[in-house]
Enzyme design. Sequence first.
Site, PDB file in Angstrom:
ATOM      1  N   ASP A 140       7.738   5.410  -7.815  1.00 44.86           N
ATOM      2  CA  ASP A 140       8.732   5.380  -6.532  1.00 44.86           C
ATOM      3  C   ASP A 140       9.839   4.547  -6.658  1.00 44.86           C
ATOM      4  OD1 ASP A 140       6.674   6.907  -5.284  1.00 44.86           O
ATOM      5  OD2 ASP A 140       5.583   5.230  -4.645  1.00 44.86           O
TER       6      ASP A 140
ATOM      7  N   SER B 162       0.832  -1.166  -0.136  1.00 45.40           N
ATOM      8  CA  SER B 162       0.016   0.006  -0.205  1.00 45.40           C
ATOM      9  C   SER B 162       0.924   1.293  -0.228  1.00 45.40           C
ATOM     10  CB  SER B 162      -0.994  -0.188   1.316  1.00 45.40           C
ATOM     11  OG  SER B 162      -1.590   1.263   1.293  1.00 45.40           O
ATOM     12  N   LYS B 163       0.420   2.234  -0.500  1.00 43.23           N
ATOM     13  CA  LYS B 163       0.910   3.478  -0.659  1.00 43.23           C
ATOM     14  C   LYS B 163       1.150   3.935   0.781  1.00 43.23           C
ATOM     15  CE  LYS B 163       2.664   7.363  -2.941  1.00 43.23           C
ATOM     16  NZ  LYS B 163       3.819   7.008  -3.815  1.00 43.23           N
ATOM     17  N   ARG B 164       0.309   3.732   1.442  1.00 43.55           N
ATOM     18  CA  ARG B 164       0.177   4.335   2.957  1.00 43.55           C
ATOM     19  C   ARG B 164       1.535   3.949   3.753  1.00 43.55           C
ATOM     20  NH1 ARG B 164      -5.064   3.037   2.183  1.00 43.55           N
ATOM     21  NH2 ARG B 164      -4.991   1.089   3.176  1.00 43.55           N
TER      22      ARG B 164
END
Length: 471
Positions: free
Chosen positions: A256, A246-248
């Site tokens: 990225d 997840s990006k979180r």
Amino acid sequence: MVRTRFAPSPTGYLHIGGLRTALYAYLFAKKHGGKFILRIEDTDQTREVAGAVDVIITALEKAGMHYDEGPIVGGDYGPYIQSERKQIYLEYAKKLIDSGDAYYCFCTKERLAELHEHGATKYDKHCLKLSKSEIEERIARGEPYVIRQNIPESGTSTYHDEVFGDVTVDFKDLEDNILIKSDGMPTYNFANVIDDHLMGITHCIRGVEYLMSTPKYNLLYDALGWARPVYIHLQPIMRDSQHKLSKRDGDAGFEDFLNKGFLPHAIVNYIALLGWNPKDNNEKMSMDELIEKFSIEGLQKSSSIFDETKMRWLNSLYIKEMSAKDFHAAAMPYYQKYCPDKGVDYEYLSELLQTRVETLSDIKERAAFIDAFDNFDTELFINKKWKTDVAMAKDLIDDCLACTNAPELNVALESLAERKGLKKGQVLWIYRIALTGAAATPGGGEEMVKLFGKTEALRRLEKVKNILATL
């Protein structure tokens, strides 16, 4: 003809999981001589990020996935952006209303909230009972409404998925989901069915989160008299055994990893193996090889854990295979960022580093020695393995200067070791430390002299001589 699609939402970046979905759709289409379509699903305007479509298109280009139809390139089935197809969805929603497979719903947010407060887990079909005249009156008064799908209250639906086999869902577990929102825009649940049919999508490749809601889509296909596509659902990419990537939790987007110095195709190659088994032991594959080997039979029912260490290893193989010219071109932005204007031979630095980095961003650490001399630490002369110390460095520094002026540096240093009764490794350690001030360098003394140039090498050694003279 096989036609697959990738239909991302323009939310600002391309997740690695999304990139893998696109990759499998691309590989399957190309394997069968078909078409790969890009469609932007921007029905939820609140989540759209400015410039996100360009991010998606650029990412696919960098990844080597060239779509045959879609935004910019066009095609016979456009528009390929859902917000530009609004009237199409309304047309088919009204057909479903006429056939009884959908209905107008005027329930307010307050009523829906009250339903949930009283324990309801889904909508109660309240507005399905409204008469045609009442519906017309309320629409004429300008009351806001949505259009809901009319799901049967009993029975089951079974369909076949190419990965998970036959999947059966009980209708009582499904809700009358919204097809058209109050702003006139379709929901994903409706738009994906309409667009997949109108764009001739033959194979629908998407995440496993849609596995249990697919019967809703099948009801729409059946109601409109359309053939269902072949379904291929994919397990998620996991950060660990419990959590999705997840990006979180940090880096999870294609950009990225590009920013971290991974090569585009190395990323593509690695994620191809996250959920697909090529049935051989070869892990490094070109795009053409991926296309040739890809098959639905190789897709896995279990989820895969993203291993950045493994991807670094694979990336290092691609770096080693680059031409010297290409590696130098790829490395230059990192030199400009981490060690600019140092007067070194950057082309030769690339030659030294190419086999010593796994990602291009490793250049930051590998080139740190260039600045190490500015904070020279004489303690580095002390080495337990070689049994060297500062006194030995003081004794050898004049000879190091003389060796630097010799026609062949390594021969001169080896001769020096013999004259002093030392091991060659002891002299090489002293010389390299005196020249660089760094414990680790991508090469020995001879390489460092070539990198810095003889004039700079002599200047450094003279400076070290003066430092040692004060001790």
